[in-house]
Design an enzyme around this catalytic site. Structure first.
Site, PDB file in Angstrom:
ATOM      1  CE  LYS A 159      49.018   8.609   3.226  1.00  0.00           C
ATOM      2  NZ  LYS A 159      50.041   9.348   4.003  1.00  0.00           N
ATOM      3  CB  ALA A 160      45.968   3.359   9.773  1.00  0.00           C
TER       4      ALA A 160
END
Length: 315
Positions: A159-160
């Site tokens: 989850k960048a």
């Protein structure tokens, strides 16, 4: 939706005033998007505020950071304790938590290693992501012209922050064309997810959702929905989904921390089912909101009470 600021934010082991939680304009994260983060909801229950699947969210944060070789000195238990502390000190009965791990000031070039890794945890009040009526009435969405990332480009399992540049394109295109949200396809043209939500559909009585190989984030709420289907004896499975199956499904819905469980009433102007919330979506919503409100038994141990510390803090 504008952020309603709170009093304190946790930063590298201590609480600081909201307005002091700043990042230099030349920090690595600004130029290169080098951050991973989480979105977590804290719900009001009869027993007081409780955070939904806190451990699972923070474990995913640690995994996201590991994929990008971002090392920081806090354990899962310390991050959990810090998250609860932030909610307590800001005296919120319900809120949205945003833990974020970023590379700060220290390196101008692409090489991230010389830049320090910093950890923040903020929280604030946040209502329904896709609108207050969306939970019952559903939303109108489109299939986006923007595809999700191909394998070996950007890791979808992390989850960048950088991944959400893709999400912004999907959401902006949808909104400018009169829709609430967009659905992205993967590089092979199969259904992936929304700009910030996982997706499920009901076809011939079975609940289907794309597998991880379709460039999706391994959503915590997605896992929750799968578990609830199993609890309720609703057939559910992961399956590659062609685009056209969206149009002939009996029901389609988004899920995610922000979106919770939101029905989709039309896709590309084609009504889904009867053009509203379907019975399986409604049943899953009732179970989900029953658990998060404390009205139903927390049989999976998903709620962490804010006022019961899980471990000593890291300060």
């Amino acid at each position: 939706m504008a952020i309603k600021k709170t009093e304190k934010i946790w930063h590298n082991g201590k609480l600081i005033p909201w307005d002091e939680a700043t990042v230099h304009v030349t920090a690595h994260v600004i130029s290169y998007g080098s951050a991973v983060f989480e979105g977590i909801r804290c719900y009001p229950t009869q027993q007081g505020p409780a955070v939904f699947r806190l451990r699972d969210h923070l474990q995913r944060l640690i995994h996201s950071a590991r994929i990008y070789r971002m090392e920081f000195p806090y354990t899962l238990e310390q991050l959990m304790a810090a998250s609860l502390e932030v909610v307590r000190v800001n005296k919120l009965a319900a809120c949205y938590l945003r833990p974020i791990v970023l590379r700060g000031y220290g390196e101008v070039g692409v090489n991230p290693f010389p830049s320090p890794v910093e950890v923040y945890i903020a929280c604030w009040e946040w209502g329904k992501y896709l609108g207050n009526e969306a939970i019952e009435q559903g939303v109108d969405v489109c299939v986006s012209s923007w595809a999700r990332m191909a394998p070996n480009t950007l890791p979808a399992m992390s989850k960048a922050a950088a991944n959400y540049m893709n999400s912004q394109l999907i959401r902006m295109e949808a909104m400018l064309n009169g829709y609430v949200e967009g659905i992205a396809l993967d590089p092979n043209g199969y259904v992936s997810e929304g700009s910030g939500e996982n997706l499920f559909l009901v076809y011939e009585g079975t609940v289907l959702t794309p597998p991880l190989a379709n460039s999706i984030l391994p959503g915590i709420t997605r896992n929750t929905v799968i578990t609830l289907c199993q609890d309720l004896n609703i057939p559910v499975r992961e399956q590659v989904i062609p685009r056209e199956m969206l149009y002939v499904a009996e029901e389609v819905f988004f899920c995610g921390t922000a979106a919770e469980i939101t029905p989709i009433r039309s896709i590309d102007r084609i009504p889904i089912g009867q053009g509203g919330r379907g019975p399986i979506t409604k049943k899953l919503q009732e179970e989900f909101f029953g658990i998060t409100s404390g009205a139903k038994a927390d049989r999976h141990g998903w709620l962490t009470p804010v006022n019961v510390p899980v471990a000593a803090g890291s300060r």
